[in-house]
Design a protein around this motif. Structure first.
Motif, PDB file in Angstrom:
ATOM      1  N   TYR A  69     -31.034 -26.332  20.513  1.00 31.41           N
ATOM      2  CA  TYR A  69     -31.785 -26.729  21.761  1.00 31.41           C
ATOM      3  C   TYR A  69     -31.404 -26.235  23.244  1.00 31.41           C
ATOM      4  O   TYR A  69     -30.023 -25.975  23.344  1.00 31.41           O
ATOM      5  N   THR A  70     -32.160 -26.116  24.035  1.00 29.89           N
ATOM      6  CA  THR A  70     -31.792 -25.611  25.365  1.00 29.89           C
ATOM      7  C   THR A  70     -30.960 -26.785  26.078  1.00 29.89           C
ATOM      8  O   THR A  70     -30.123 -26.052  26.995  1.00 29.89           O
ATOM      9  N   SER A 103     -36.177 -24.373  18.026  1.00 33.66           N
ATOM     10  CA  SER A 103     -35.629 -25.615  18.803  1.00 33.66           C
ATOM     11  C   SER A 103     -35.593 -26.824  17.724  1.00 33.66           C
ATOM     12  O   SER A 103     -36.683 -26.884  17.052  1.00 33.66           O
ATOM     13  N   ASP A 109     -38.471 -28.799  24.811  1.00 36.17           N
ATOM     14  CA  ASP A 109     -38.169 -27.078  24.836  1.00 36.17           C
ATOM     15  C   ASP A 109     -39.705 -26.636  24.358  1.00 36.17           C
ATOM     16  O   ASP A 109     -40.169 -26.256  23.362  1.00 36.17           O
TER      17      ASP A 109
END
Length: 208
Positions: A69-70, A103, A109
């Motif tokens: 995930y970001t 993600s 996201d």
């Protein structure tokens, strides 16, 4: 090191049977498909341009599939940089491989967020997201663990950190561990590409 990273690395070590962080299984490039682990399968997600894509859209390419995930503090940026370095070292063979970053944080996201994030590393990396059910289905297919940790907007997501190598039909070949040496990954991919070329060269002609 944050709690989420500790859990991710611990899971990777457990999955390796204590063999070490860089341990990985040699590509089963000639093994029968029925002996391979049941990892991978159909998924339907959204790419960084908001387009619906499925696993079938990647047929004909080797896939390097990993989840993250970001907002991930360290494991995911490391994995994305690893994928970018692999593509760079593959040179002309890079066109045979598609890194697919899925993600596990669909609430934050969005496609646009994923786009700006993955393009910091390499625009050839396919960033995919979806709704909670779609992400859960993809994670289940790849036997990926993930769990939200914390509350509010500043939560983290604990997740396993394997990188799965899938063949040109979307079937599992092997997995690389988190932070495996790039040269090890490139060597495995080049061997797989060479094996694919050799197999196609001796394949019987298609009947008309």
């Amino acid at each position: 090191m944050k709690r989420s990273s500790v859990i991710v690395i611990a899971l990777a070590l457990l999955g390796a049977g204590g063999a070490g962080l860089y341990a990985w299984s040699p590509p089963a490039i000639t093994g029968p498909s029925e002996t391979r682990p049941l990892i991978g399968g159909a998924f339907s997600l959204v790419d960084t341009n908001g387009k619906r894509v499925t696993d079938a859209d990647f047929r004909g390419k080797l896939m390097l599939v990993f989840f993250g995930y970001t907002h991930c503090p360290d494991v995911c940026p490391t994995g994305l940089q690893q994928a970018a370095d692999v593509l760079a070292k593959l040179g002309p063979d890079a066109g045979e491989v598609v890194p697919v970053f899925i993600s596990v944080d669909p609430a934050r996201d969005t496609p646009s967020v994923m786009k700006s994030y993955v393009e910091q590393f390499d625009p050839r990396i396919a960033g995919l997201t979806g709704d909670a059910a779609e992400v859960a289905a993809a994670a289940k297919a790849y036997r990926v663990y993930y769990r939200k940790a914390g509350s509010g907007d500043d939560y983290s997501v604990d997740h396993s950190a394997y990188v799965y190598l899938m063949d040109r039909n979307g079937k599992f070949i092997t997995n690389f561990m988190f932070n495996a040496p790039v040269d090890v990954m490139v060597d495995g991919l080049k061997k797989q590409i060479a094996a694919d070329v050799a197999r196609d060269a001796i394949a019987p002609p298609t009947k008309s």
